[in-house]
Design an enzyme around this catalytic site. Structure first.
Site, PDB file in Angstrom:
ATOM      1  N   HIS A 192      35.350  22.490  49.311  1.00 19.16           N
ATOM      2  CA  HIS A 192      34.788  22.953  48.044  1.00 19.16           C
ATOM      3  C   HIS A 192      33.283  22.763  47.961  1.00 19.16           C
ATOM      4  O   HIS A 192      32.594  23.552  47.317  1.00 19.16           O
ATOM      5  CB  HIS A 192      35.537  22.358  46.858  1.00 19.16           C
ATOM      6  CG  HIS A 192      36.672  23.240  46.512  1.00 19.16           C
ATOM      7  ND1 HIS A 192      36.589  24.172  45.526  1.00 19.16           N
ATOM      8  CD2 HIS A 192      37.860  23.417  47.107  1.00 19.16           C
ATOM      9  CE1 HIS A 192      37.715  24.866  45.507  1.00 19.16           C
ATOM     10  NE2 HIS A 192      38.500  24.409  46.453  1.00 19.16           N
ATOM     11  N   GLU A 432      49.144  32.065  48.633  1.00 16.58           N
ATOM     12  CA  GLU A 432      48.380  31.150  49.499  1.00 16.58           C
ATOM     13  C   GLU A 432      49.259  30.094  50.157  1.00 16.58           C
ATOM     14  O   GLU A 432      48.769  29.171  50.793  1.00 16.58           O
ATOM     15  CB  GLU A 432      47.236  30.501  48.710  1.00 16.58           C
ATOM     16  CG  GLU A 432      47.619  29.900  47.388  1.00 16.58           C
ATOM     17  CD  GLU A 432      46.413  29.367  46.593  1.00 16.58           C
ATOM     18  OE1 GLU A 432      45.300  29.327  47.118  1.00 16.58           O
ATOM     19  OE2 GLU A 432      46.633  28.986  45.436  1.00 16.58           O
ATOM     20  N   ASP A 456      43.610  28.788  51.583  1.00 17.91           N
ATOM     21  CA  ASP A 456      44.826  27.980  51.652  1.00 17.91           C
ATOM     22  C   ASP A 456      45.891  28.629  52.522  1.00 17.91           C
ATOM     23  O   ASP A 456      46.604  27.942  53.246  1.00 17.91           O
ATOM     24  CB  ASP A 456      45.373  27.723  50.247  1.00 17.91           C
ATOM     25  CG  ASP A 456      44.647  26.567  49.591  1.00 17.91           C
ATOM     26  OD1 ASP A 456      44.482  25.535  50.260  1.00 17.91           O
ATOM     27  OD2 ASP A 456      44.231  26.700  48.433  1.00 17.91           O
ATOM     28  N   CYS A 503      40.844  37.023  47.484  1.00 20.88           N
ATOM     29  CA  CYS A 503      39.756  36.274  46.842  1.00 20.88           C
ATOM     30  C   CYS A 503      39.367  35.037  47.652  1.00 20.88           C
ATOM     31  O   CYS A 503      38.467  34.307  47.277  1.00 20.88           O
ATOM     32  CB  CYS A 503      40.133  35.879  45.418  1.00 20.88           C
ATOM     33  SG  CYS A 503      41.493  34.722  45.336  1.00 20.88           S
TER      34      CYS A 503
HETATM   35  C1  PEP Z   1      41.987  30.180  48.471  1.00 22.17           C
HETATM   36  O1  PEP Z   1      42.785  29.276  48.709  1.00 22.17           O
HETATM   37  O2  PEP Z   1      41.688  31.080  49.290  1.00 22.17           O
HETATM   38  C2  PEP Z   1      41.317  30.248  47.165  1.00 22.17           C
HETATM   39  C3  PEP Z   1      40.576  31.286  46.823  1.00 22.17           C
HETATM   40  O3  PEP Z   1      41.450  29.185  46.335  1.00 22.17           O
HETATM   41  P1  PEP Z   1      40.654  27.773  46.488  1.00 22.17           P
HETATM   42  O4  PEP Z   1      39.637  27.973  47.581  1.00 22.17           O
HETATM   43  O5  PEP Z   1      40.059  27.520  45.165  1.00 22.17           O
HETATM   44  O6  PEP Z   1      41.741  26.839  46.855  1.00 22.17           O
HETATM   45 MG    MG Z   2      43.545  28.061  47.114  1.00 21.83          MG
END
Ligand code: PEP
Ligand code: MG
Length: 576
Positions: A192, A432, A456, A503
């Site tokens: 993150h 995911e 994920d 996404c």
């Molecule tokens: C993902 O897992 O690709 C996603 C967009 O969610 P995050 O990165 O917030 O887990």
């Molecule tokens: Mg995710």
């Protein structure tokens, strides 16, 4: 002249900066365990009192700087720390123990602060639990002053932050200081902290293993987030090359801005919706000033991070209404809390496997009160009918059914209170988790849209921790299993007449655009920093050709073959 040295890591956020390094460290200080001589007790008490005074002075200075840069709310953490240093009861107790037990100030102080820490960790009050980190900071500060070591933690503006590990909270905090780049020993491409750097359009390189030990605060460095390099003590020649690169980059960005107003369609006129991933307030500017696009993923975890707890319904309504207004007439897909994993948890017990733990929809279905508040805030903010709701971490059909039941209960409640909201609000889920891939056909019947979270999905499909730099070479977007899974999920969505977007970070990878378009993905939700570039790529792609490319790579059984064909396509059709 100091020697120029180049270090290589994982490029995590594009861009180049030249500037001074700031090493973000949490120093470790040894505790003096010896017993004091009778004659040394007075001196120890005096030194302890001095260390406390010095620590307070430092904190007051930091708090003043923080007020100026980030405002009152974001500075409350320093007030809390100063409050602890002002706690007479606590310090009298430390003084008494130094006198009675003849132990050193560092020994008694550490012991008392550890006891306090245990109390906080075991407290039922979430706010108090979070104060545990403040205690660790205080402990370090007082220890450093006891050792009479100088304060080196002054964050200079415009510096490039280097740390062993940067948490999402660290990254947010530093982002307020006009940071020019981030580099960390730990972390992977989809950690993150890396996502946040991209969101803030600040270059970042992660997974540098021990860079924080090799560079000193104040060193002149170049961070190249495009190739994943940190260059220490750049020579005049290197500096010149990079200054030229920076100019070229600025020129390139200017040109890309010009294509922002052109339609997002392939050369043979297939429309691909292009939207932005938004995680912070800072990025909302992009929607207002530059993108004028929809938001394909609005992460709500930052509300939780900022508040240090679940935010009130009012605070949420304020946020969601604002984001819906600035995005209008385009839509915003707001994802319900996806806390857990590498993000903060609303409790402090550590989980052995947080990514397989209490995370996302699991927390929401367990904490229905919190979930209902969020859903209610989302519905109350949906009057303009441009909000969509998305549930993360779905691994079974029953979770979706339960989430929808809860949403219905909230709708009924709002109706009974005659509150206006979008009765036909669209509901979607993130795909995911591998089980969601297997259940895609059944899940598609329950919702209005899918969005693939490749960060994920790849992590869980390939069993590769998305934040572990030692195996970042195994996190493969073009792995045949990933490509086949993406295609099957897309086909399931379309068979059931629902739209599908991507996404995850793969949507922001220029190399992957043709693959995703060729697969039939309807929407790409990308990091704002790469938005113009992806638009330009979409406009260069021929959909029929991209479909052909996809058919070919689906036959391959190893990643190298896939990547090589995709790269060939990119070089011949996109980069030319
Ligand atoms: C993902 O897992 O690709 C996603 C967009 O969610 P995050 O990165 O917030 O887990
Ligand atoms: Mg995710």
């Amino acid at each position: 002249m100091p020697k120029e040295i180049t270090y290589k890591g994982v490029p995590a956020s594009p861009g180049i900066s030249i500037g001074k390094a700031y090493i973000y460290t949490r120093s470790i200080f040894e505790i003096d365990i010896q017993i004091l001589n009778e004659g040394d007790v007075e001196k120890e008490l005096l030194e302890f009192a001095n260390a406390i005074e010095l620590s307070k002075k430092e904190l007051n200075k930091i708090r003043a700087l923080s007020y100026e840069k980030v405002g009152e709310n974001n500075s409350l953490i320093f007030d809390a720390q100063i409050d602890i240093l002002n706690d007479k009861f606590f310090f009298n107790n430390v003084n008494l123990r130094i006198q009675n037990e003849k132990r050193t100030a560092s020994y008694v102080f550490d012991d008392e602060i550890t006891k306090l820490g245990h109390l906080l960790v075991n407290s039922k009050d979430e706010y108090l639990k979070d104060r545990f980190n403040d205690l660790k900071d205080i402990r370090n500060r007082v220890f450093r002053n006891l050792k009479k070591e100088k304060l080196v933690s002054k964050v200079e503006e415009n510096s490039i932050i280097i740390g062993h590990e940067l948490s999402p909270a660290d990254t947010i905090l530093f982002s307020k200081r006009k940071v020019q780049g981030y580099a960390s020993d730990k972390g992977g491409l989809t950690s993150h902290a890396a996502i946040i750097s991209r969101a803030l359009r600040v270059p970042a390189v992660v997974g540098m293993k021990d860079i924080s030990k090799k560079i000193n605060s104040g060193d002149l460095i170049i961070i190249d987030g495009l190739t994943g390099l940190i260059i220490l003590n750049p020579s005049d020649e290197t500096l010149l090359t990079y200054k030229k690169k920076l100019e070229e980059l600025k020129e390139y960005e200017k040109k890309l801005k010009e294509i922002l107003y052109l339609p997002s369609e392939t050369s043979d006129n297939k429309l691909i919706e292009l939207s932005a991933n938004i995680e912070f307030d800072e990025e909302i500017d992009f929607i207002v000033n530059t993108g004028h696009c929809g938001i394909g993923l609005y992460r709500t975890e930052h509300l939780f991070l900022e508040a240090g707890d679940f935010p009130s319904e009012e605070r949420q309504i304020e946020e969601y209404t604002h984001i819906a207004n600035v995005t209008y007439p385009n839509t915003v897909t707001i994802r319900t809390y996806d806390i857990g994993g590498d993000k903060l948890l609303p409790r402090s017990e550590k989980e052995d496997n947080p990514f397989l733990g209490w995370r996302g929809i699991r927390i929401c279905l367990d904490r229905v009160d919190i979930f209902k508040e969020q859903l209610s805030a989302l519905l109350r903010s949906s009057k303009e009918k441009n909000i969509k709701i998305m549930f993360p971490m779905i691994s079974s059909v029953s979770e979706v059914i339960r989430a929808k039941e809860i949403l219905n209960e909230v709708k009924i409640d709002l109706e009974s209170k005659e509150i206006n909201f979008d009765r036909n609000i669209q509901i979607g889920i993130m795909i995911e988790v591998p089980s969601a891939y297997f259940l895609a056909d059944e899940l598609a019947k329950e919702v209005d849209f899918f969005s693939i979270g490749t960060n994920d999905l790849i992590q869980y499909l390939l069993a590769v921790d998305r934040g572990n730099e030692y195996i970042s070479n195994l996190f493969l977007e073009f792995h045949p299993a990933v490509i086949r899974a993406l295609k099957k999920i897309t086909d399931s969505a379309h068979r059931n007449n629902i739209k599908i977007s991507v996404c995850g970070e793969m949507a922001s990878n220029p190399l992957a655009t043709a693959v995703l378009v060729g697969m039939g993905i309807d929407e790409l939700s990308v990091s704002p920093s790469i938005f113009p570039e992806i638009k330009q790529i979409i406009r260069k792609i021929n959909y029929c050709e991209a479909k052909g490319l996809c058919d070919e790579i689906l036959k391959f059984s190893n990643e190298k073959e896939i990547k090589s064909l995709v790269t060939e396509y990119f070089n011949n059709k996109v980069a030319c």
